[in-house]
Design an enzyme around this catalytic site. Structure first.
Site, PDB file in Angstrom:
ATOM      1  N   GLU A  76       1.230   5.667   4.495  1.00 18.33           N
ATOM      2  CA  GLU A  76       0.613   5.704   5.813  1.00 18.33           C
ATOM      3  C   GLU A  76       1.289   6.802   6.633  1.00 18.33           C
ATOM      4  O   GLU A  76       2.440   7.156   6.372  1.00 18.33           O
ATOM      5  CB  GLU A  76       0.816   4.353   6.513  1.00 18.33           C
ATOM      6  CG  GLU A  76       0.190   3.189   5.768  1.00 18.33           C
ATOM      7  CD  GLU A  76       0.613   1.826   6.322  1.00 18.33           C
ATOM      8  OE1 GLU A  76       1.518   1.754   7.177  1.00 18.33           O
ATOM      9  OE2 GLU A  76       0.019   0.827   5.884  1.00 18.33           O
ATOM     10  N   GLY A  87       8.648   5.956   3.810  1.00 16.61           N
ATOM     11  CA  GLY A  87       7.292   5.758   4.270  1.00 16.61           C
ATOM     12  C   GLY A  87       6.798   4.408   3.803  1.00 16.61           C
ATOM     13  O   GLY A  87       7.443   3.735   2.989  1.00 16.61           O
ATOM     14  N   TYR A  88       5.642   4.015   4.304  1.00 15.43           N
ATOM     15  CA  TYR A  88       5.094   2.689   4.020  1.00 15.43           C
ATOM     16  C   TYR A  88       3.742   2.796   3.345  1.00 15.43           C
ATOM     17  O   TYR A  88       2.822   3.413   3.875  1.00 15.43           O
ATOM     18  CB  TYR A  88       4.997   1.867   5.304  1.00 15.43           C
ATOM     19  CG  TYR A  88       6.378   1.510   5.784  1.00 15.43           C
ATOM     20  CD1 TYR A  88       6.994   0.342   5.357  1.00 15.43           C
ATOM     21  CD2 TYR A  88       7.095   2.377   6.588  1.00 15.43           C
ATOM     22  CE1 TYR A  88       8.287   0.041   5.737  1.00 15.43           C
ATOM     23  CE2 TYR A  88       8.391   2.091   6.973  1.00 15.43           C
ATOM     24  CZ  TYR A  88       8.980   0.915   6.545  1.00 15.43           C
ATOM     25  OH  TYR A  88      10.268   0.634   6.908  1.00 15.43           O
ATOM     26  N   LEU A  89       3.642   2.180   2.178  1.00 16.20           N
ATOM     27  CA  LEU A  89       2.359   2.047   1.494  1.00 16.20           C
ATOM     28  C   LEU A  89       1.554   0.927   2.147  1.00 16.20           C
ATOM     29  O   LEU A  89       0.340   0.944   2.137  1.00 16.20           O
ATOM     30  CB  LEU A  89       2.566   1.756   0.006  1.00 16.20           C
ATOM     31  CG  LEU A  89       3.186   2.912  -0.781  1.00 16.20           C
ATOM     32  CD1 LEU A  89       3.691   2.430  -2.129  1.00 16.20           C
ATOM     33  CD2 LEU A  89       2.183   4.036  -0.948  1.00 16.20           C
TER      34      LEU A  89
END
Length: 156
Positions: A83, A29-31
């Protein structure tokens, strides 16, 4: 920080599986998924990683990358802060000539997409292209994992 130089291709058959020496499930996942810098949390097998990548060069071949192993527990906690739009895939390691191709078979919202990457020492470095390699998509933003998390392949 190191410079990551890689080329990316679509894959036109599953013949690569016969040559694969390893396969591992990856969830990430992407911060932060800003195109100028991405901050990624990844679980590969039972190991966590935190990765920061800079903006790609104009050609799309290179960008700065920093990666640090973290515990599985830390990665799971950070994934909860990411996100929306986690990436789920199985990565196959496929030796071809003097290089190791990483072939990602996507699941979930990106089901049906198969992408191969090869890391190089320089942008001009030659490498053997296996028969299962398809169209080159290096530098096409829509194939970056950070973009696939926001605009999944199944919605194209």
């Amino acid at each position: 920080m190191s410079l990551e130089i890689e080329r990316k291709f679509l894959v036109k058959s599953d013949a690569f599986k016969q040559q694969a020496v390893e396969q591992t499930r990856i969830v990430q996942g992407y911060l932060n998924s800003d195109k100028r810098r991405t901050v990624r949390v990844r679980i590969r097998g039972q190991q966590g990683f935190l990765t920061i990548k800079g903006q790609s060069s104009e050609s799309g071949l290179s960008r700065y990358e920093w990666e640090k192993p973290i515990s599985l527990s830390e990665a799971e906690q950070l994934l909860a802060l990411c996100e929306p739009g986690a990436i789920d895939k199985v990565r196959y390691l496929v030796p071809v000539g003097q290089h190791m191709f990483e072939v990602d078979v996507f699941a979930g919202a990106n089901q049906g997409l198969i992408v191969a990457e090869v890391e190089l020492q320089s942008e001009q470095e030659a490498f053997t292209k296996p028969a299962w390699l398809g169209e080159e998509v290096t530098g096409q933003n829509c194939y970056y994992n950070s973009m696939l998390s926001q605009h999944p392949y199944t919605n194209w």
